[in-house]
Design a protein around this motif. Structure first.
Motif, PDB file in Angstrom:
ATOM      1  N   ASN A  74       0.854  -1.180   0.000  1.00  0.00           N
ATOM      2  CA  ASN A  74       0.000   0.000   0.000  1.00  0.00           C
ATOM      3  C   ASN A  74       0.902   1.246   0.000  1.00  0.00           C
ATOM      4  O   ASN A  74       1.768   1.357   0.861  1.00  0.00           O
ATOM      5  N   PRO A  75       0.714   2.189  -0.967  1.00  0.00           N
ATOM      6  CA  PRO A  75       1.636   3.331  -1.074  1.00  0.00           C
ATOM      7  C   PRO A  75       1.874   4.073   0.245  1.00  0.00           C
ATOM      8  O   PRO A  75       2.935   4.653   0.442  1.00  0.00           O
ATOM      9  N   ALA A  76       0.904   4.052   1.155  1.00  0.00           N
ATOM     10  CA  ALA A  76       1.089   4.760   2.432  1.00  0.00           C
ATOM     11  C   ALA A  76       2.156   4.099   3.304  1.00  0.00           C
ATOM     12  O   ALA A  76       2.729   4.739   4.180  1.00  0.00           O
ATOM     13  N   LYS A  77       2.403   2.818   3.067  1.00  0.00           N
ATOM     14  CA  LYS A  77       3.357   2.091   3.922  1.00  0.00           C
ATOM     15  C   LYS A  77       4.416   1.363   3.086  1.00  0.00           C
ATOM     16  O   LYS A  77       4.909   0.316   3.463  1.00  0.00           O
ATOM     17  N   TYR A  78       4.717   1.920   1.936  1.00  0.00           N
ATOM     18  CA  TYR A  78       5.583   1.234   0.981  1.00  0.00           C
ATOM     19  C   TYR A  78       6.579   2.234   0.421  1.00  0.00           C
ATOM     20  O   TYR A  78       6.212   3.353   0.085  1.00  0.00           O
ATOM     21  N   ARG A  79       7.839   1.865   0.341  1.00  0.00           N
ATOM     22  CA  ARG A  79       8.859   2.780  -0.188  1.00  0.00           C
ATOM     23  C   ARG A  79       9.986   1.989  -0.824  1.00  0.00           C
ATOM     24  O   ARG A  79      10.215   0.830  -0.469  1.00  0.00           O
ATOM     25  N   HIS A  80      10.657   2.638  -1.747  1.00  0.00           N
ATOM     26  CA  HIS A  80      11.901   2.092  -2.295  1.00  0.00           C
ATOM     27  C   HIS A  80      13.023   2.992  -1.799  1.00  0.00           C
ATOM     28  O   HIS A  80      12.902   4.219  -1.882  1.00  0.00           O
ATOM     29  N   ILE A  81      14.102   2.394  -1.309  1.00  0.00           N
ATOM     30  CA  ILE A  81      15.221   3.203  -0.824  1.00  0.00           C
ATOM     31  C   ILE A  81      16.513   2.812  -1.550  1.00  0.00           C
ATOM     32  O   ILE A  81      16.604   1.742  -2.152  1.00  0.00           O
ATOM     33  N   PHE A  82      17.483   3.728  -1.463  1.00  0.00           N
ATOM     34  CA  PHE A  82      18.790   3.548  -2.121  1.00  0.00           C
ATOM     35  C   PHE A  82      18.656   3.324  -3.626  1.00  0.00           C
ATOM     36  O   PHE A  82      19.401   2.543  -4.218  1.00  0.00           O
ATOM     37  N   ILE A  83      17.728   4.087  -4.239  1.00  0.00           N
ATOM     38  CA  ILE A  83      17.582   3.925  -5.695  1.00  0.00           C
ATOM     39  C   ILE A  83      18.816   4.418  -6.446  1.00  0.00           C
ATOM     40  O   ILE A  83      19.001   4.084  -7.597  1.00  0.00           O
ATOM     41  N   ARG A  84      19.677   5.199  -5.767  1.00  0.00           N
ATOM     42  CA  ARG A  84      20.901   5.660  -6.451  1.00  0.00           C
ATOM     43  C   ARG A  84      21.778   4.464  -6.860  1.00  0.00           C
ATOM     44  O   ARG A  84      22.562   4.579  -7.792  1.00  0.00           O
ATOM     45  N   SER A  85      21.662   3.324  -6.152  1.00  0.00           N
ATOM     46  CA  SER A  85      22.455   2.160  -6.551  1.00  0.00           C
ATOM     47  C   SER A  85      21.584   1.064  -7.175  1.00  0.00           C
ATOM     48  O   SER A  85      22.018  -0.071  -7.329  1.00  0.00           O
ATOM     49  N   ALA A  86      20.345   1.422  -7.558  1.00  0.00           N
ATOM     50  CA  ALA A  86      19.486   0.430  -8.217  1.00  0.00           C
ATOM     51  C   ALA A  86      20.111   0.015  -9.543  1.00  0.00           C
ATOM     52  O   ALA A  86      20.706   0.839 -10.245  1.00  0.00           O
ATOM     53  N   GLN A  87      20.001  -1.245  -9.873  1.00  0.00           N
ATOM     54  CA  GLN A  87      20.544  -1.727 -11.146  1.00  0.00           C
ATOM     55  C   GLN A  87      19.740  -1.118 -12.300  1.00  0.00           C
ATOM     56  O   GLN A  87      18.530  -0.915 -12.183  1.00  0.00           O
ATOM     57  N   SER A  88      20.449  -0.824 -13.402  1.00  0.00           N
ATOM     58  CA  SER A  88      19.907   0.062 -14.437  1.00  0.00           C
ATOM     59  C   SER A  88      18.586  -0.412 -15.041  1.00  0.00           C
ATOM     60  O   SER A  88      17.756   0.390 -15.428  1.00  0.00           O
ATOM     61  N   ASP A  89      18.364  -1.722 -15.105  1.00  0.00           N
ATOM     62  CA  ASP A  89      17.155  -2.220 -15.770  1.00  0.00           C
ATOM     63  C   ASP A  89      15.980  -2.402 -14.804  1.00  0.00           C
ATOM     64  O   ASP A  89      14.902  -2.820 -15.222  1.00  0.00           O
ATOM     65  N   VAL A  90      16.176  -2.080 -13.519  1.00  0.00           N
ATOM     66  CA  VAL A  90      15.080  -2.263 -12.547  1.00  0.00           C
ATOM     67  C   VAL A  90      14.017  -1.200 -12.792  1.00  0.00           C
ATOM     68  O   VAL A  90      14.324  -0.018 -12.910  1.00  0.00           O
ATOM     69  N   MET A  91      12.746  -1.611 -12.875  1.00  0.00           N
ATOM     70  CA  MET A  91      11.651  -0.667 -13.063  1.00  0.00           C
ATOM     71  C   MET A  91      11.156  -0.197 -11.705  1.00  0.00           C
ATOM     72  O   MET A  91      10.843  -1.010 -10.830  1.00  0.00           O
ATOM     73  N   LEU A  92      11.084   1.121 -11.535  1.00  0.00           N
ATOM     74  CA  LEU A  92      10.596   1.695 -10.282  1.00  0.00           C
ATOM     75  C   LEU A  92       9.138   2.098 -10.478  1.00  0.00           C
ATOM     76  O   LEU A  92       8.766   2.627 -11.528  1.00  0.00           O
ATOM     77  N   PRO A  93       8.286   1.843  -9.481  1.00  0.00           N
ATOM     78  CA  PRO A  93       6.846   2.060  -9.657  1.00  0.00           C
ATOM     79  C   PRO A  93       6.457   3.536  -9.560  1.00  0.00           C
ATOM     80  O   PRO A  93       7.163   4.343  -8.950  1.00  0.00           O
ATOM     81  N   ALA A  94       5.302   3.853 -10.151  1.00  0.00           N
ATOM     82  CA  ALA A  94       4.727   5.194 -10.040  1.00  0.00           C
ATOM     83  C   ALA A  94       3.968   5.324  -8.728  1.00  0.00           C
ATOM     84  O   ALA A  94       3.484   4.331  -8.179  1.00  0.00           O
ATOM     85  N   GLY A  95       3.863   6.552  -8.212  1.00  0.00           N
ATOM     86  CA  GLY A  95       2.999   6.837  -7.070  1.00  0.00           C
ATOM     87  C   GLY A  95       3.509   6.307  -5.752  1.00  0.00           C
ATOM     88  O   GLY A  95       2.739   6.178  -4.793  1.00  0.00           O
ATOM     89  N   VAL A  96       4.797   5.988  -5.677  1.00  0.00           N
ATOM     90  CA  VAL A  96       5.382   5.422  -4.456  1.00  0.00           C
ATOM     91  C   VAL A  96       6.582   6.287  -4.064  1.00  0.00           C
ATOM     92  O   VAL A  96       7.293   6.787  -4.935  1.00  0.00           O
ATOM     93  N   ASP A  97       6.789   6.483  -2.774  1.00  0.00           N
ATOM     94  CA  ASP A  97       7.948   7.263  -2.317  1.00  0.00           C
ATOM     95  C   ASP A  97       9.244   6.524  -2.652  1.00  0.00           C
ATOM     96  O   ASP A  97       9.441   5.383  -2.232  1.00  0.00           O
ATOM     97  N   LEU A  98      10.099   7.204  -3.398  1.00  0.00           N
ATOM     98  CA  LEU A  98      11.415   6.650  -3.768  1.00  0.00           C
ATOM     99  C   LEU A  98      12.472   7.559  -3.145  1.00  0.00           C
ATOM    100  O   LEU A  98      12.383   8.778  -3.253  1.00  0.00           O
ATOM    101  N   TYR A  99      13.467   6.959  -2.533  1.00  0.00           N
ATOM    102  CA  TYR A  99      14.529   7.749  -1.898  1.00  0.00           C
ATOM    103  C   TYR A  99      15.872   7.375  -2.513  1.00  0.00           C
ATOM    104  O   TYR A  99      16.142   6.187  -2.733  1.00  0.00           O
ATOM    105  N   GLU A 100      16.704   8.399  -2.716  1.00  0.00           N
ATOM    106  CA  GLU A 100      18.047   8.105  -3.255  1.00  0.00           C
ATOM    107  C   GLU A 100      18.850   7.277  -2.281  1.00  0.00           C
ATOM    108  O   GLU A 100      19.621   6.415  -2.678  1.00  0.00           O
ATOM    109  N   GLU A 101      18.691   7.586  -0.966  1.00  0.00           N
ATOM    110  CA  GLU A 101      19.359   6.804   0.077  1.00  0.00           C
ATOM    111  C   GLU A 101      18.300   6.419   1.102  1.00  0.00           C
ATOM    112  O   GLU A 101      17.208   6.037   0.718  1.00  0.00           O
ATOM    113  N   HIS A 102      18.621   6.564   2.399  1.00  0.00           N
ATOM    114  CA  HIS A 102      17.639   6.289   3.439  1.00  0.00           C
ATOM    115  C   HIS A 102      16.484   7.294   3.387  1.00  0.00           C
ATOM    116  O   HIS A 102      16.643   8.403   2.877  1.00  0.00           O
TER     117      HIS A 102
END
Ligand SMILES: [Zn+2]
Ligand SMILES: [Zn+2]
Length: 159
Positions: free
Chosen positions: A103-131
């Motif tokens: 659920n977007p209210a309780k869901y996040r992706h972190i450390f996207i700065r080191s995400a592998q290049s082909d990984v798809m990141l979702p829309a409408g979700v909090d994404l953080y470069e680090e913590h």
């Protein structure tokens, strides 16, 4: 995997974190860790005791303890000196790895700065470069995509 170590959870996760840091890539041998976070009192371990491995976090210098099965080597959970009241389970080890809500209210992706290049990141979700929060507790600002994008494209977004 082998069933020697079992656990059950007594509540919903507090939140679900998908972590793209290099540490999580190493422990999974893959692209990222799906990590539902629980209060410690809501997780009950049964069967054989897990083996542990202590790691020092590159960013905080604090202890991160990996818990894994001594027979089959499956990594089961992480406990963190920085957040002593919670435990991060390895989402793929549940009997049903899809039972908890993203659920977007309780869901996040972190450390996207080191995400592998082909990984798809979702829309409408909090994404953080680090913590999501700095060591001093200051919150970091999330990126929220209007459309799903590969990690390479997401990091090129103006903000
Ligand atoms: Zn991580
Ligand atoms: Zn095992």
């Amino acid at each position: 995997m082998c069933g020697d170590v079992r656990y059950k959870t007594l509540a919903e996760p507090v939140r679900v974190t998908v972590c793209h840091c290099r540490f999580c890539q190493r422990i999974t041998g893959s692209s990222y860790l799906v990590e539902p976070i629980f209060r410690k009192q809501d997780v009950v371990f049964e069967g054989a005791a897990a083996e542990t491995y202590e790691h020092r976090s590159d960013s905080s210098g604090m202890r991160v303890t990996l818990n894994f099965c001594r027979r089959c080597g499956t990594t089961l959970c992480l406990d963190l000196e920085r957040f002593p009241e919670i435990v991060g389970l390895c989402g793929g080890t549940f009997d049903d790895p899809d039972w908890f809500e993203r659920n977007p209210a309780k869901y996040r992706h972190i450390f996207i700065r080191s995400a592998q290049s082909d990984v798809m990141l979702p829309a409408g979700v909090d994404l953080y470069e680090e913590h999501a929060t700095r060591l001093d507790g200051t919150p970091n600002l999330p990126i929220i995509l209007a459309h799903a994008l590969s990690a390479t494209m997401a990091l090129r977004q103006p903000r």
